[in-house]
Design a protein around this motif. Sequence first.
Motif, PDB file in Angstrom:
ATOM      1  N   PHE A   1      13.573  63.568  32.706  1.00  0.00           N
ATOM      2  CA  PHE A   1      13.456  63.388  34.148  1.00  0.00           C
ATOM      3  C   PHE A   1      14.271  64.479  34.831  1.00  0.00           C
ATOM      4  CE2 PHE A   1      12.322  59.394  32.364  1.00  0.00           C
ATOM      5  CZ  PHE A   1      11.423  58.807  33.250  1.00  0.00           C
TER       6      PHE A   1
ATOM      7  N   LEU B   1       9.030  64.560  33.792  1.00  0.00           N
ATOM      8  CA  LEU B   1       8.686  64.063  35.122  1.00  0.00           C
ATOM      9  C   LEU B   1       9.723  64.536  36.134  1.00  0.00           C
ATOM     10  CD1 LEU B   1       8.419  61.432  32.903  1.00  0.00           C
ATOM     11  CD2 LEU B   1       6.976  60.678  34.773  1.00  0.00           C
TER      12      LEU B   1
ATOM     13  N   GLY C   1      11.793  63.181  38.977  1.00  0.00           N
ATOM     14  CA  GLY C   1      12.276  61.970  39.637  1.00  0.00           C
ATOM     15  C   GLY C   1      12.932  62.227  40.971  1.00  0.00           C
TER      16      GLY C   1
ATOM     17  N   ARG D   1      12.722  56.230  42.402  1.00  0.00           N
ATOM     18  CA  ARG D   1      11.600  57.053  41.957  1.00  0.00           C
ATOM     19  C   ARG D   1      11.513  57.077  40.426  1.00  0.00           C
ATOM     20  NH1 ARG D   1       6.657  59.438  42.717  1.00  0.00           N
ATOM     21  NH2 ARG D   1       6.586  61.568  41.935  1.00  0.00           N
TER      22      ARG D   1
ATOM     23  N   GLU E   1      10.297  53.668  39.039  1.00  0.00           N
ATOM     24  CA  GLU E   1       8.845  53.477  39.147  1.00  0.00           C
ATOM     25  C   GLU E   1       8.107  54.312  38.109  1.00  0.00           C
ATOM     26  OE1 GLU E   1       8.236  54.544  43.181  1.00  0.00           O
ATOM     27  OE2 GLU E   1       9.060  52.666  43.990  1.00  0.00           O
ATOM     28  N   GLN E   2       8.560  55.534  37.889  1.00  0.00           N
ATOM     29  CA  GLN E   2       7.924  56.392  36.889  1.00  0.00           C
ATOM     30  C   GLN E   2       8.110  55.807  35.487  1.00  0.00           C
ATOM     31  OE1 GLN E   2      10.092  59.939  38.028  1.00  0.00           O
ATOM     32  NE2 GLN E   2       8.229  60.913  38.815  1.00  0.00           N
TER      33      GLN E   2
ATOM     34  N   LEU F   1       5.618  54.582  32.496  1.00  0.00           N
ATOM     35  CA  LEU F   1       5.626  55.516  31.365  1.00  0.00           C
ATOM     36  C   LEU F   1       5.990  54.860  30.038  1.00  0.00           C
ATOM     37  CD1 LEU F   1       5.698  58.667  30.546  1.00  0.00           C
ATOM     38  CD2 LEU F   1       8.165  58.418  30.820  1.00  0.00           C
TER      39      LEU F   1
END
Length: 351
Positions: free
Chosen positions: A164, A196, A198, A204, A207-208, A212
Amino acid sequence: MNALLRIFLATCLLLTWLPAQAASVVFLNPGYSTERFWSDYAAFMQDAADDLGMQLHVLYGARDTRTILANAHAVLQRKEKPDYLVFVNEQYVGPEILRLYADSGIKLLALHSTLTPEQRSRLGGPREKYPNWIGSLVTNDEEAGYLMAKALIELDPQGDMVAFSGIKQTPSASLREEGLKRALAEHPQVRLRQLLYGEWKEQRAYEQAKALLPRYPDLHLVWAANDEMTFGVMRAAREQGRKLHYTGLNTSERVLQARIDGRIEVLAGGHTILGGCAMVLLHDHARGLDFAERGGTEQQARLLRLFNQREAQNLLAYMRKPGEGLDFRRFSAQRDPQMKHYACAIDALLR
């Protein structure tokens, strides 16, 4: 030594630290005033200003380019302008600030994130196209990303990993990613399943990660470029009953406690004092002790390092009772005019 002589010497020493007119600095802080990292960052700058007899005014940009640039414009409208303006190349606003201040007479210092290589190819470096851009001070972000990844991989050398990062348009995030990729190149058996963004935010990243984690049942390793995103992933993993290994980066009380408890096994930090180190450079510059002669116009402070549990405990104790660990005057060339390189460090807070 009699009492009168001791008083005389102490007075002479004090006078060497009292400027005829205190250098004034405005810091265009890119974060929120309620954001712990950036508020701590500014607090260390104020500590340094107090130690060095300087004036500091902090303007918060709320992670919004329009607000950051509006703050920059407002400074130019002041009747009494500062001697120095400190800016961060957050979301790549650096070139616009350089253009805006080109004829202002205000000296500029890039802090935390300086121009990207692509931006430099067009605009040059400090004291080139923009002579009032006197320098930059950054920390070892690439090395931090690398050290975190290496230590994380040691916890499970065959594990799958997700990463992240922060905001794409932030040089410090990009550099930490480069460090991650360097470590992965040395350990090809570790699979990076996904990277990702974030955006530095806990919600954030939560939620990812919530979406995932079910995709990768063999996932064990989580690399994150700051602590807020780590906590977001931890929350999602806890809800799904997953046990994972985590990195974090920062020195908030919350993340230091998580390192002490072992919930986060790899923690990097130390760069919170970088702004204080910048105040040292500007103090010396205002006194005719140009930092360019002590390491160049573009300087890197290797502040980011890994913390073990004992060091995290000591730093947490300082964070809860600040004001006793650092005197920024110790890092100034005024104390040692023959100094070849600056050595601003957080070590005193870790002991």
